[in-house]
Design an enzyme around this catalytic site. Structure first.
Site, PDB file in Angstrom:
ATOM      1  N   ASN A   1      41.780  44.246  38.100  1.00 28.62           N
ATOM      2  CA  ASN A   1      41.990  44.530  39.523  1.00 28.62           C
ATOM      3  C   ASN A   1      40.628  44.544  40.233  1.00 28.62           C
ATOM      4  OD1 ASN A   1      43.256  45.510  41.953  1.00 28.62           O
ATOM      5  ND2 ASN A   1      44.895  46.280  40.640  1.00 28.62           N
TER       6      ASN A   1
ATOM      7  N   CYS B   1      46.869  52.880  41.375  1.00 29.66           N
ATOM      8  CA  CYS B   1      47.236  53.772  42.493  1.00 29.66           C
ATOM      9  C   CYS B   1      47.019  55.226  42.100  1.00 29.66           C
ATOM     10  CB  CYS B   1      48.699  53.608  42.838  1.00 29.66           C
ATOM     11  SG  CYS B   1      49.044  52.026  43.509  1.00 29.66           S
TER      12      CYS B   1
END
Ligand SMILES: Cc1cc2nc3c(=O)[nH]c(=O)nc-3n(C[C@H](O)[C@H](O)[C@H](O)COP(=O)(O)O)c2cc1C
Length: 312
Positions: free
Chosen positions: A190, A129
């Site tokens: 990810n 993030c």
């Protein structure tokens, strides 16, 4: 047959977990898949407050995969503890909570709130993030990553998994930064940043435009499996903590390939969207492989990969 593995202090009954964001909180496929058969459920990323995520369109199919830009959509840590965790706890399902935040303070606060809560097996830090203070992503800046993991490590005794971003030049640098910060294990990897274009309709003056409202999104699914395998293999050689393989796993064969290059466990994401029984099938498929090849302990398969020729 022994299928249990230890992931940095968390023992799970087999090495197959759901991947964050693709299985809700273990509640979305209850009619179709028996979650009690899985090693663990990894939840959607949980933030301090509930969040809506990005505006639509925020997902699309691509060749051999999908792009998503869901963002931080989740119920928030308080509702997660009150409503989402109890059904998993009652059924005895190991639960890894994926933690998200836009600052170190938020990561620490969410981790503290989950500490001491019955039914939380481990935390997985989603470090992809944006870091609001520096404008950088924790997952692509080894220094920021190390500071974040160090802070969370001090805040909780729970087993800590750090989920690395593949969107870097050398993933081993980030792996070492997270290990130096005190993570117990690493999840690799990810999604890969990608984009999709809608060509519009030039005859009506509609110019080509992004398919996703966010313009870019995370690519997942079979398309990214070779990248994930390569990164898991590199990370396994660079650090001494357990590594969880993630990326394009859809079958027992895929999972066994990750175990062979050294992953101690795997997570299955996009495959569950087109086959809600994918995780269970992988558990069964690994067990069948072990029977066929007379492997008594799954740990004997981990890291058995070798390169049978010498470098030229
Ligand atoms: C719709 C969607 C939502 C996701 N949400 C999260 C999330 O909240 N936190 C996280 O760490 N990863 C998230 N991911 C990434 C997956 O957990 C996984 O790392 C990635 O999809 C690669 O695995 P796969 O190819 O098996 O899907 C998400 C992926 C998808 C497709």
């Amino acid at each position: 047959m022994k299928m249990a593995v230890n992931i940095g202090g968390a023992t799970i009954k087999n090495p197959v977990m759901t991947a964050s964001g693709t299985y809700g909180y273990g509640d979305v496929y209850t009619e179709l898949c028996d979650v009690t058969r899985l090693g663990a459920v990894v939840t959607k990323g949980v933030t301090l407050e509930p969040a809506q995520g990005n505006p639509p369109p925020r997902g699309c199919e691509t060749a051999s995969g999908m792009l998503n830009a869901i963002g931080l959509q989740n119920v928030g840590v308080a509702a997660f503890i009150a409503e989402k965790l109890p059904p998993l706890r009652e059924r005895g399902v190991a639960c890894v909570v994926n933690v998200q935040g836009s600052s170190i303070t938020e990561f620490v606060a969410v981790s503290q709130k989950l500490t001491g809560i019955d039914g939380v097996t481990a935390l997985e830090l989603n470090v992809s993030c944006p870091n609001k203070t520096g404008g950088l992503s924790f997952g692509t800046d080894p220094k920021a990553l190390n500071t974040l993991v160090t802070a969370v490590r001090k805040a909780t005794p729970l087993p800590l998994m750090t989920k690395l971003s593949p969107n870097v030049t050398d993933i081993t640098v980030c792996a070492r930064a997270a290990v130096d910060g005190g993570t117990d294990s690493l999840s690799v990897m990810n999604t890969v940043i990608g984009m999709a274009v809608n060509l519009g309709d030039p005859s009506r003056g509609i110019r080509p435009r992004p398919v996703l409202r966010n313009v870019t999104g995370g690519l997942s699914g079979p398309a990214i499996k070779p990248v994930a395998l390569r990164m898991v293999w590199q990370v396994v050689q660079a650090v001494d903590v357990p590594v969880i393989g993630i990326g394009g796993i859809a079958s027992a064969t895929d999972a066994l390939e990750f175990l062979a290059v050294g992953a101690s466990a795997v997570q299955i994401g996009t495959a569950s969207f087109y086959n809600p029984r994918a995780c269970e099938e992988v558990v069964d498929g690994i067990a069948a492989y072990m029977t066929e090849h007379t492997v008594a302990d799954i740990n004997d398969l981990i890291g058995t990969f070798e390169i049978p020729w010498t470098a030229t």
